[in-house]
Every structure is written in structure tokens, then in C-alpha cells.
Design a protein around this motif. Structure first.
Motif, PDB file in Angstrom:
ATOM      1  N   GLY A  36       0.814  -1.217   0.000  1.00 37.82           N
ATOM      2  CA  GLY A  36       0.000   0.000   0.000  1.00 37.82           C
ATOM      3  C   GLY A  36       0.843   1.260   0.000  1.00 37.82           C
ATOM      4  N   ARG A  37       1.929   1.258   0.754  1.00 35.90           N
ATOM      5  CA  ARG A  37       2.802   2.440   0.787  1.00 35.90           C
ATOM      6  C   ARG A  37       3.524   2.632  -0.538  1.00 35.90           C
ATOM      7  NH1 ARG A  37       5.812   1.716   6.487  1.00 35.90           N
ATOM      8  NH2 ARG A  37       5.191  -0.443   6.204  1.00 35.90           N
ATOM      9  N   VAL A  38       3.941   1.544  -1.161  1.00 30.59           N
ATOM     10  CA  VAL A  38       4.576   1.652  -2.483  1.00 30.59           C
ATOM     11  C   VAL A  38       3.584   2.220  -3.486  1.00 30.59           C
ATOM     12  CG1 VAL A  38       5.523   0.332  -4.425  1.00 30.59           C
ATOM     13  CG2 VAL A  38       6.301  -0.154  -2.096  1.00 30.59           C
ATOM     14  N   ALA A  39       2.360   1.693  -3.503  1.00 29.78           N
ATOM     15  CA  ALA A  39       1.332   2.174  -4.427  1.00 29.78           C
ATOM     16  C   ALA A  39       1.005   3.643  -4.175  1.00 29.78           C
ATOM     17  CB  ALA A  39       0.075   1.318  -4.303  1.00 29.78           C
ATOM     18  N   ALA A  40       0.875   4.027  -2.913  1.00 35.54           N
ATOM     19  CA  ALA A  40       0.570   5.427  -2.579  1.00 35.54           C
ATOM     20  C   ALA A  40       1.699   6.352  -2.998  1.00 35.54           C
ATOM     21  CB  ALA A  40       0.299   5.558  -1.082  1.00 35.54           C
ATOM     22  N   TYR A  41       2.926   5.917  -2.784  1.00 37.16           N
ATOM     23  CA  TYR A  41       4.075   6.735  -3.175  1.00 37.16           C
ATOM     24  C   TYR A  41       4.136   6.896  -4.693  1.00 37.16           C
ATOM     25  CZ  TYR A  41       8.805   8.463  -3.686  1.00 37.16           C
ATOM     26  OH  TYR A  41       9.895   9.217  -4.012  1.00 37.16           O
ATOM     27  N   LEU A  42       3.917   5.815  -5.434  1.00 39.79           N
ATOM     28  CA  LEU A  42       3.912   5.909  -6.892  1.00 39.79           C
ATOM     29  C   LEU A  42       2.807   6.839  -7.377  1.00 39.79           C
ATOM     30  CD1 LEU A  42       4.658   2.193  -7.842  1.00 39.79           C
ATOM     31  CD2 LEU A  42       6.218   4.161  -7.981  1.00 39.79           C
ATOM     32  N   TYR A  43       1.657   6.780  -6.719  1.00 37.25           N
ATOM     33  CA  TYR A  43       0.568   7.701  -7.044  1.00 37.25           C
ATOM     34  C   TYR A  43       0.989   9.143  -6.770  1.00 37.25           C
ATOM     35  CZ  TYR A  43      -3.616  10.462  -6.247  1.00 37.25           C
ATOM     36  OH  TYR A  43      -4.540  11.469  -6.250  1.00 37.25           O
ATOM     37  N   ARG A  44       1.608   9.353  -5.622  1.00 35.53           N
ATOM     38  CA  ARG A  44       2.026  10.704  -5.229  1.00 35.53           C
ATOM     39  C   ARG A  44       2.996  11.300  -6.243  1.00 35.53           C
ATOM     40  NH1 ARG A  44       3.752  11.596   0.885  1.00 35.53           N
ATOM     41  NH2 ARG A  44       5.557  10.343   0.365  1.00 35.53           N
ATOM     42  N   ILE A  45       3.978  10.533  -6.673  1.00 38.73           N
ATOM     43  CA  ILE A  45       4.963  11.110  -7.601  1.00 38.73           C
ATOM     44  C   ILE A  45       4.424  11.209  -9.023  1.00 38.73           C
ATOM     45  CG2 ILE A  45       6.972  10.476  -6.222  1.00 38.73           C
ATOM     46  CD1 ILE A  45       7.487   8.170  -8.138  1.00 38.73           C
ATOM     47  N   SER A  46       3.533  10.298  -9.424  1.00 38.30           N
ATOM     48  CA  SER A  46       3.015  10.352 -10.793  1.00 38.30           C
ATOM     49  C   SER A  46       1.916  11.393 -10.948  1.00 38.30           C
ATOM     50  CB  SER A  46       2.513   8.987 -11.244  1.00 38.30           C
ATOM     51  OG  SER A  46       1.380   8.608 -10.499  1.00 38.30           O
ATOM     52  N   SER A  47       1.158  11.644  -9.897  1.00 28.84           N
ATOM     53  CA  SER A  47       0.047  12.604  -9.991  1.00 28.84           C
ATOM     54  C   SER A  47       0.455  14.006  -9.563  1.00 28.84           C
ATOM     55  CB  SER A  47      -1.118  12.146  -9.120  1.00 28.84           C
ATOM     56  OG  SER A  47      -0.776  12.265  -7.744  1.00 28.84           O
ATOM     57  N   LYS A  48       1.617  14.117  -8.923  1.00 30.06           N
ATOM     58  CA  LYS A  48       2.092  15.397  -8.376  1.00 30.06           C
ATOM     59  C   LYS A  48       1.107  15.959  -7.348  1.00 30.06           C
ATOM     60  CE  LYS A  48       5.521  16.163 -11.551  1.00 30.06           C
ATOM     61  NZ  LYS A  48       6.141  14.901 -11.733  1.00 30.06           N
ATOM     62  N   LYS A  49       0.326  15.086  -6.745  1.00 28.24           N
ATOM     63  CA  LYS A  49      -0.668  15.478  -5.748  1.00 28.24           C
ATOM     64  C   LYS A  49      -0.117  15.226  -4.355  1.00 28.24           C
ATOM     65  CE  LYS A  49      -5.341  14.858  -4.426  1.00 28.24           C
ATOM     66  NZ  LYS A  49      -6.391  14.386  -3.969  1.00 28.24           N
ATOM     67  N   ILE A  50      -0.442  16.094  -3.421  1.00 29.14           N
ATOM     68  CA  ILE A  50      -0.055  15.859  -2.037  1.00 29.14           C
ATOM     69  C   ILE A  50      -0.951  14.749  -1.495  1.00 29.14           C
ATOM     70  CG2 ILE A  50       0.043  16.823   0.280  1.00 29.14           C
ATOM     71  CD1 ILE A  50       0.563  19.555  -1.029  1.00 29.14           C
ATOM     72  N   CYS A  51      -0.338  13.655  -1.166  1.00 23.57           N
ATOM     73  CA  CYS A  51      -1.050  12.501  -0.613  1.00 23.57           C
ATOM     74  C   CYS A  51      -0.218  11.998   0.550  1.00 23.57           C
ATOM     75  CB  CYS A  51      -1.212  11.417  -1.678  1.00 23.57           C
ATOM     76  SG  CYS A  51      -1.944   9.901  -1.041  1.00 23.57           S
ATOM     77  N   ARG A  52      -0.737  12.118   1.747  1.00 21.34           N
ATOM     78  CA  ARG A  52      -0.016  11.687   2.947  1.00 21.34           C
ATOM     79  C   ARG A  52      -0.147  10.177   3.110  1.00 21.34           C
ATOM     80  NH1 ARG A  52       3.177  15.715   3.111  1.00 21.34           N
ATOM     81  NH2 ARG A  52       2.178  17.679   3.549  1.00 21.34           N
TER      82      ARG A  52
END
Length: 139
Positions: A29-45
Motif C-alpha cells: 500500500g505504501r509503495v502504491a501510494a508513493y507511486l501515485y504521489r509522484i506520478s500525480s504530483k498530488k499531495i497525498c499523505r
């Protein structure tokens, strides 16, 4: 295939916070969230909760140390907040196993207060002999 689906899910949901639990699911889940954060350029904690851990007395020395190393890397690179359920657990995760920074750690104990009476006896409400134990789960 699970990681692939987890990578796609945040793009569909566009979360502000991803909250993970457990070892394997928490890592993926953390890997997926991090990949989302960097690919979307969205702030996601990214918040990870330890309900327990298997860092000692569960696996052999080498496997335990591998899991500790993985958790250290996940905490350093992919986790904004680490939640533990007690001061003792925080001490173990942070002080004993050196996972995360002091700024990342929060202690949030379970929200059940057993020091006060909940009202009428559950035995009476359920019509059960008071000598019989009652086991329940709230989740």
C-alpha cells in the motif's frame, strides 16, 4: 497483480491520505501510494499503523532483520506518519528497532475505556449466567 491493482486504485480514488496496516499489505500500500504521489504530483499523505509487529521472537534472526530493514526503508522513503497503539509499542518500533523518526511517530491507543461501567450488565441484557465469560469484538 495485487500491486498492479493497488497502483491503479489511488488514480481512481485520488485520495489525500492513504492509511495502511499490517506488514505485507502495508508495504504494498505504501509503495502504491508513493507511486501515485509522484506520478500525480498530488499531495497525498501516507500513514502506517502498527497494531503489532513480528520483529522479534516470530521469525529467525535473518528473516526478522530483513523485515526490520524493509520497514526502516519504507519509513524513511514512503511514510509520512507512523502510528502505534501504545507507548510500549512506540518504544519498540522507534527506540529498539530504529524505525522512523521521532517526528513521524504518533501514539493513538485503542478507544475503549474499561475503567468505567458501560451501564447494565451485558450478562443481564443477554440473559446469560454471570459466571459465563463473554467474548466480543468491536470493529
Amino acid at each position: 497483480i495485487v500491486l498492479y491493482k493497488l497502483i491503479l486504485l489511488p488514480h481512481q480514488l485520488q485520495p489525500d491520505i492513504v492509511h495502511t496496516h499490517k506488514a505485507k499489505a502495508g508495504a504494498l500500500g505504501r509503495v502504491a501510494a508513493y507511486l501515485y504521489r509522484i506520478s500525480s504530483k498530488k499531495i497525498c499523505r501516507i500513514v502506517h499503523v502498527y497494531h503489532g509487529h513480528v520483529f522479534h521472537s516470530y521469525y529467525n534472526y535473518w528473516k526478522s532483520n530483513l523485515f526490520i530493514l524493509i520497514e526502516r526503508l519504507l519509513a524513511k522513503l514512503l511514510t509520512d506518519v507512523i502510528i502505534t497503539i501504545s507507548q510500549q509499542q512506540r518504544f519498540e518500533i522507534f527506540n529498539k528497532f530504529s524505525i522512523g523518526t521521532v517526528q513521524q511517530h504518533r501514539v493513538i491507543p485503542y478507544g475503549l475505556d474499561f475503567s468505567t461501567s458501560p451501564g447494565p450488565s451485558l450478562h443481564n441484557i443477554l440473559g446469560i449466567n454471570s459466571d459465563e465469560p463473554i467474548v466480543g469484538l468491536i470493529g
